[in-house]
Motif scaffolding. Structure first.
Motif, PDB file in Angstrom:
ATOM      1  N   ALA A   1      -3.080  14.847  -6.152  1.00 14.34           N
ATOM      2  CA  ALA A   1      -3.601  13.577  -6.666  1.00 14.34           C
ATOM      3  C   ALA A   1      -4.679  13.034  -5.736  1.00 14.34           C
ATOM      4  O   ALA A   1      -5.730  12.566  -6.189  1.00 14.34           O
ATOM      5  CB  ALA A   1      -2.470  12.566  -6.824  1.00 14.34           C
TER       6      ALA A   1
ATOM      7  N   ARG B   1      -5.953   1.767   1.660  1.00 11.06           N
ATOM      8  CA  ARG B   1      -5.007   2.140   0.612  1.00 11.06           C
ATOM      9  C   ARG B   1      -5.814   2.779  -0.502  1.00 11.06           C
ATOM     10  O   ARG B   1      -6.998   2.492  -0.629  1.00 11.06           O
ATOM     11  CB  ARG B   1      -4.367   0.882   0.005  1.00 11.06           C
ATOM     12  CG  ARG B   1      -3.103   0.406   0.601  1.00 11.06           C
ATOM     13  CD  ARG B   1      -2.575  -0.756  -0.238  1.00 11.06           C
ATOM     14  NE  ARG B   1      -1.572  -1.504   0.492  1.00 11.06           N
ATOM     15  CZ  ARG B   1      -1.267  -2.772   0.267  1.00 11.06           C
ATOM     16  NH1 ARG B   1      -1.922  -3.468  -0.657  1.00 11.06           N
ATOM     17  NH2 ARG B   1      -0.326  -3.368   0.961  1.00 11.06           N
ATOM     18  N   GLY B   2      -5.158   3.539  -1.339  1.00 12.29           N
ATOM     19  CA  GLY B   2      -5.871   4.014  -2.522  1.00 12.29           C
ATOM     20  C   GLY B   2      -5.521   5.419  -2.921  1.00 12.29           C
ATOM     21  O   GLY B   2      -4.637   6.060  -2.336  1.00 12.29           O
ATOM     22  N   LYS B   3      -6.245   5.875  -3.947  1.00 13.43           N
ATOM     23  CA  LYS B   3      -5.902   7.129  -4.613  1.00 13.43           C
ATOM     24  C   LYS B   3      -6.159   8.349  -3.741  1.00 13.43           C
ATOM     25  O   LYS B   3      -5.603   9.414  -3.997  1.00 13.43           O
ATOM     26  CB  LYS B   3      -6.714   7.282  -5.913  1.00 13.43           C
ATOM     27  CG  LYS B   3      -6.679   6.099  -6.866  1.00 13.43           C
ATOM     28  CD  LYS B   3      -5.316   5.580  -7.183  1.00 13.43           C
ATOM     29  CE  LYS B   3      -4.507   6.486  -8.078  1.00 13.43           C
ATOM     30  NZ  LYS B   3      -3.136   5.944  -8.285  1.00 13.43           N
TER      31      LYS B   3
ATOM     32  N   LEU C   1      -5.682   8.712  -0.452  1.00 10.94           N
ATOM     33  CA  LEU C   1      -4.999   8.764   0.845  1.00 10.94           C
ATOM     34  C   LEU C   1      -3.984   9.898   0.977  1.00 10.94           C
ATOM     35  O   LEU C   1      -3.395  10.344  -0.007  1.00 10.94           O
ATOM     36  CB  LEU C   1      -4.324   7.422   1.146  1.00 10.94           C
ATOM     37  CG  LEU C   1      -5.251   6.541   2.006  1.00 10.94           C
ATOM     38  CD1 LEU C   1      -6.316   5.919   1.157  1.00 10.94           C
ATOM     39  CD2 LEU C   1      -4.468   5.517   2.777  1.00 10.94           C
ATOM     40  N   PHE C   2      -3.830  10.346   2.204  1.00  2.82           N
ATOM     41  CA  PHE C   2      -2.907  11.435   2.508  1.00  2.82           C
ATOM     42  C   PHE C   2      -1.460  10.980   2.354  1.00  2.82           C
ATOM     43  O   PHE C   2      -1.188   9.800   2.101  1.00  2.82           O
ATOM     44  CB  PHE C   2      -3.192  12.002   3.902  1.00  2.82           C
ATOM     45  CG  PHE C   2      -2.668  11.211   5.079  1.00  2.82           C
ATOM     46  CD1 PHE C   2      -2.664   9.828   5.081  1.00  2.82           C
ATOM     47  CD2 PHE C   2      -2.181  11.868   6.216  1.00  2.82           C
ATOM     48  CE1 PHE C   2      -2.181   9.118   6.171  1.00  2.82           C
ATOM     49  CE2 PHE C   2      -1.704  11.170   7.306  1.00  2.82           C
ATOM     50  CZ  PHE C   2      -1.701   9.801   7.281  1.00  2.82           C
ATOM     51  N   SER C   3      -0.535  11.929   2.510  1.00  3.96           N
ATOM     52  CA  SER C   3       0.891  11.649   2.338  1.00  3.96           C
ATOM     53  C   SER C   3       1.609  11.672   3.683  1.00  3.96           C
ATOM     54  O   SER C   3       2.792  12.002   3.750  1.00  3.96           O
ATOM     55  CB  SER C   3       1.506  12.709   1.413  1.00  3.96           C
ATOM     56  OG  SER C   3       0.754  12.840   0.232  1.00  3.96           O
TER      57      SER C   3
ATOM     58  N   LYS D   1       1.483   4.652  11.622  1.00  2.40           N
ATOM     59  CA  LYS D   1       0.188   4.667  10.943  1.00  2.40           C
ATOM     60  C   LYS D   1       0.209   3.881   9.631  1.00  2.40           C
ATOM     61  O   LYS D   1      -0.855   3.554   9.107  1.00  2.40           O
ATOM     62  CB  LYS D   1      -0.238   6.111  10.652  1.00  2.40           C
ATOM     63  CG  LYS D   1      -0.471   6.967  11.895  1.00  2.40           C
ATOM     64  CD  LYS D   1      -1.720   6.606  12.652  1.00  2.40           C
ATOM     65  CE  LYS D   1      -2.941   7.244  12.013  1.00  2.40           C
ATOM     66  NZ  LYS D   1      -4.153   6.962  12.823  1.00  2.40           N
ATOM     67  N   SER D   2       1.403   3.643   9.078  1.00  2.22           N
ATOM     68  CA  SER D   2       1.464   2.937   7.790  1.00  2.22           C
ATOM     69  C   SER D   2       2.042   1.528   7.939  1.00  2.22           C
ATOM     70  O   SER D   2       2.573   0.959   6.979  1.00  2.22           O
ATOM     71  CB  SER D   2       2.275   3.750   6.780  1.00  2.22           C
ATOM     72  OG  SER D   2       3.583   3.954   7.269  1.00  2.22           O
TER      73      SER D   2
ATOM     74  N   TRP E   1      -0.382  -0.529   5.045  1.00  4.06           N
ATOM     75  CA  TRP E   1      -1.764  -0.036   5.045  1.00  4.06           C
ATOM     76  C   TRP E   1      -1.866   1.159   5.979  1.00  4.06           C
ATOM     77  O   TRP E   1      -1.268   1.147   7.057  1.00  4.06           O
ATOM     78  CB  TRP E   1      -2.724  -1.139   5.529  1.00  4.06           C
ATOM     79  CG  TRP E   1      -2.898  -2.230   4.523  1.00  4.06           C
ATOM     80  CD1 TRP E   1      -2.114  -3.339   4.379  1.00  4.06           C
ATOM     81  CD2 TRP E   1      -3.913  -2.315   3.517  1.00  4.06           C
ATOM     82  NE1 TRP E   1      -2.563  -4.109   3.336  1.00  4.06           N
ATOM     83  CE2 TRP E   1      -3.674  -3.507   2.797  1.00  4.06           C
ATOM     84  CE3 TRP E   1      -4.993  -1.511   3.146  1.00  4.06           C
ATOM     85  CZ2 TRP E   1      -4.481  -3.903   1.727  1.00  4.06           C
ATOM     86  CZ3 TRP E   1      -5.791  -1.907   2.087  1.00  4.06           C
ATOM     87  CH2 TRP E   1      -5.535  -3.094   1.388  1.00  4.06           C
ATOM     88  N   HIS E   2      -2.636   2.164   5.566  1.00  2.75           N
ATOM     89  CA  HIS E   2      -2.911   3.273   6.474  1.00  2.75           C
ATOM     90  C   HIS E   2      -3.846   2.802   7.585  1.00  2.75           C
ATOM     91  O   HIS E   2      -4.931   2.288   7.311  1.00  2.75           O
ATOM     92  CB  HIS E   2      -3.559   4.441   5.729  1.00  2.75           C
ATOM     93  CG  HIS E   2      -4.165   5.447   6.658  1.00  2.75           C
ATOM     94  ND1 HIS E   2      -3.404   6.170   7.570  1.00  2.75           N
ATOM     95  CD2 HIS E   2      -5.457   5.834   6.863  1.00  2.75           C
ATOM     96  CE1 HIS E   2      -4.197   6.959   8.281  1.00  2.75           C
ATOM     97  NE2 HIS E   2      -5.435   6.772   7.871  1.00  2.75           N
TER      98      HIS E   2
END
Lengths: 494, 494
Positions: free
Chosen positions: B170, B343-345, B347-349, B361-362, B366-367
């Motif tokens: 994604a 944030r958003g589509k 971004l890593f997991s 980191k989160s 927010w990353h």
């Protein structure tokens, strides 16, 4: 929630990244992104105060206006679902929408159709709406998952009544981005919302313009001269125009009174091409459009992704998959006709309160569009026509089942079937084939007036033919036999 | 799963929609999309047969090759995670990656560094790889959710060792689409993968080219004359080139031996601009790039979305949100420095097997990029520099903590700190400040050779200065004091 991006989030980012950009123009009203963001927060607070909760529906009964975008964004901020209803509908149709959607809040503009329906809790556009915003507190909202539905658009009357397709922020953002790709939209894009916002065709460009941080200009409805004036005044990049609408705008500007050169749009006629800037993006270069429907967020395939391709609908959106499936859910071979089915980021979340229909439409894990198509040897797709009959009158889709249902409510009618007959001006005209009850009487004019009282005017039959019995194939009218007997033809896709 | 769109799904759709399009070129090998799709299915079957299950890691130890894309797509089809390791790493670094990632399958190309590490189960690129594919059965795979990680890229040595950033389909699809928007990529786009595919900078264009159904051309590593030859032969649209690489390619083609006119790229020098077609997309028009990192899928902000803007990093991707946050998670005012958060589509997991780091980191939902930035009054963003020190030597990032850790493994070293000193050729050079153990001895050359044995060559100190004690601020070196005392400076963003 790190990966969530709602329409409300898009607005919140623009408020920071584009503090000086005009987001909305509507008459005298001009809003920058921070101003729009602030108003949307107050509107969401007001809705919250009115008892609108997550998943609740908010209905707009009016023409195009800045409030349509504000209400959508406020619902996204709150986790509610916004529905801009088709204002061309009859009172009976609007009553159905109210009963079907059970909205927690209704906003309305005065019209003769709407006024008699209203109750005291409804908020009227204009002063009452502005007072609601002014009085609302500014508060913070919890993050909403972008997978939650936020827009409902009524579409496709499968069983004689339309259903509300639910679109999530994730689907709307993905679809908007697919338009950014194919239309090559850039910051500064200015879209004139002159088509109806209850149709996905206008809404999708409104939201793509929001996505790229451009400017949305609103006008209540299509008026060729007003389009010219607004394009000139606001340096509009694109409007909702096709076919005869383009001719009407070109005619309205025949004397060159307005400067339309900011429009970057499709070539159409020598006169038109001279007025505007012919655009070279795939969307404009390869013939606008492709194949789409509300349930896929707008466009499923794009002509602009298949320049020179054999298929009349182009190739799939970069954010969706398409399969041509047989009734057994198995992909049919290249060149054979099957149902156009889809998966992907832009797809809807089902219809509101239609569990059986939703199960049927998502058979085998694929969304079934209800439309027939074919994969060409070069991989492009041809749209063949609706699996259920559809009549195309002007730009409007007329579903026979819906008109038949209306006809059958007349006390004299025993049975009815509706077909489309070729029409030089409107592509097709609606023709009703009616069997009256024994010894009952009704004239053509009477039946047309009856339908007119129940449905939008463009759905009423232009012609009525009386027969003894309607030929059937199983439970449904035998449309092929009816076409042959009563001059049907010119169906879309044929 | 109706809304899921994995890299494997993208390939499966192209196999139908683009049966005649060349997907991959690598030396003599040319694969259409259906051919690539068929090979990926067999490779996924082979991995499955080797015991690779959902969530398992598959490692590539080699340079750029078609197998990198095939392995990524096969892992996506299977639900596994693919990692193309940095082939410039030392044996010690590769050993760390093997121990950290615990891959279920390893594919390798022969090199002096890799050969001594291999075990019998590893599959060698070339014949053994092709035999594996040829012998594999064709089978069907269950749908994989696009939220599952499918790519791991090692990055950022926060604690002296790199971590593998996990990217879902994604995120990769969303990021690719953002590049389609800003670079205005169209069908027919041909990308030359001449930069390293273990870096997100090359991988992101490889995947955007896949997304739009274009052609990926692979070459093992950067060679200016080979770039010219391939651009000419394959009518390449874009390659991975910047700064000195562009000069090197222009020089290699000084006689005009090759036709580079198919390249649609940034203006650079009169000589270069004459050879290529200067591109007008926002990506090329406004100075390539913006701000990015592996953890956001590549680019978080784009210069191309902020033409004429004040901020040196442009504006956020249309698929992400950016906030400049203080250490308390509260947004800092415009003009003030804070951490760039997102944030958003795209971004890593999170990082593989780093729960504490992931939580850190989160923070606040927010990353946290680990980089400092500022919002300008016009809403654009300026990247200021890493929150943790980073040294920029050539195009490479050097993290002091990583080099310090290597130095401290030398038996004579009591403590060490690493700074960057201005360097006319490489922007910065790595300088080590070392305190030896009482009565221990070590020369500058000895310590440099020690680091060289543990890390990639570009990370080794160019200079070593000996001191009695390293000044500290809490637990970390006092870098400001060290810079002042030992000539540090020229840090990125300053």
């Amino acid at each position: 929630m790190m990966h969530s991006l709602t329409l409300s989030d898009v607005l919140a980012d623009h408020a920071r990244s584009r503090p000086q950009v005009t987001a909305v123009v509507d008459g005298e009203l001009r809003l920058t992104y921070p101003e729009l963001d602030g108003r949307v927060t107050r509107l969401a607070s007001a809705l919250d105060g009115m008892g609108v909760s997550r998943g609740d529906r908010v209905l707009w009964l009016g023409q195009n206006a800045y409030a349509v975008l504000e209400l959508l964004l406020a619902c996204s901020r709150l986790g509610a679902i916004f529905c801009p209803a088709n204002w061309r509908q009859s009172q009976d149709e609007l009553r159905f929408v109210l009963a079907d959607l059970t909205p927690a809040a209704v906003f309305w503009e005065h019209s003769e159709t709407v006024a008699p329906l209203r109750d005291d809790r409804w908020i009227q556009a204009g002063e009452a709406y502005e007072r609601l915003l002014a009085d609302a507190p500014v508060r913070k909202f919890d993050q909403v998952a972008d997978t939650e539905p936020t827009l409902a658009l009524y579409t496709a009357a499968f069983d004689g009544r339309p259903s509300a397709a639910l679109l999530s922020s994730a689907a709307l953002v993905a679809h908007a981005t697919s338009l950014l790709v194919v239309r090559q939209m850039e910051p500064g894009f200015t879209f004139l919302n002159n088509g109806p916002l209850f149709h996905v065709g206008t809404m999708m460009f409104c939201l793509a313009t929001l996505q790229i941080g451009g400017t949305n200009v609103f006008t209540p409805a299509f008026d060729p001269e007003e389009v010219c004036r607004l394009v000139d005044a606001e340096r509009v990049t694109q409007a909702f125009l096709f076919g005869g609408m383009i001719d009407a705008v070109a005619k309205a500007n025949a004397g060159g009174k307005y400067d339309l050169s900011s429009l970057r749009f499709v070539a159409h006629s020598a006169e038109w091409d001279d007025m505007i800037t012919v655009d070279d993006s795939p969307w404009c270069r390869s013939g606008m459009g492709g194949y789409g429907q509300t349930e896929v967020g707008g466009m499923l395939t794009f002509l602009g992704l298949a320049e020179g391709g054999a298929g009349l609908a182009g190739r799939p959106s970069p954010l969706a998959q398409v399969r041509i499936l047989g009734p057994d859910g198995v992909e049919v071979p290249v060149g054979e006709t099957g149902e156009i089915c889809a998966r992907g980021k832009t797809l809807f979340s089902g219809y509101f309160a239609r569990p059986d229909l939703n199960a049927q439409k998502s058979a085998f894990g694929w969304h079934h569009t209800g439309d027939l198509g074919r994969r060409e040897p070069d991989g492009t797709i041809t749209f063949i026509g609706p699996k259920l009959r559809m009549i195309k009158s002007g730009a409007e889709n007329v579903y026979p089942a819906e008109v038949e249902r209306a006809l059958k409510t007349h006390p004299a009618v025993a049975d009815a079937a509706v077909i489309g007959v070729p029409d030089p001006q409107w592509h097709q005209a609606v023709k009703a084939v009616v069997a009256l009850k024994p010894s009952a009487q009704a004239t053509e004019d009477e039946l047309i007036a009856h339908v007119r009282g129940l449905l939008a005017s463009y759905k009423k039959p232009r012609h009525v033919t009386f027969v003894d019995t309607i030929p059937k194939r199983g439970f449904t009218p035998d449309y092929d036999a009816l076409d042959a007997a009563h001059g049907g033809g010119n169906y879309p896709g044929t």
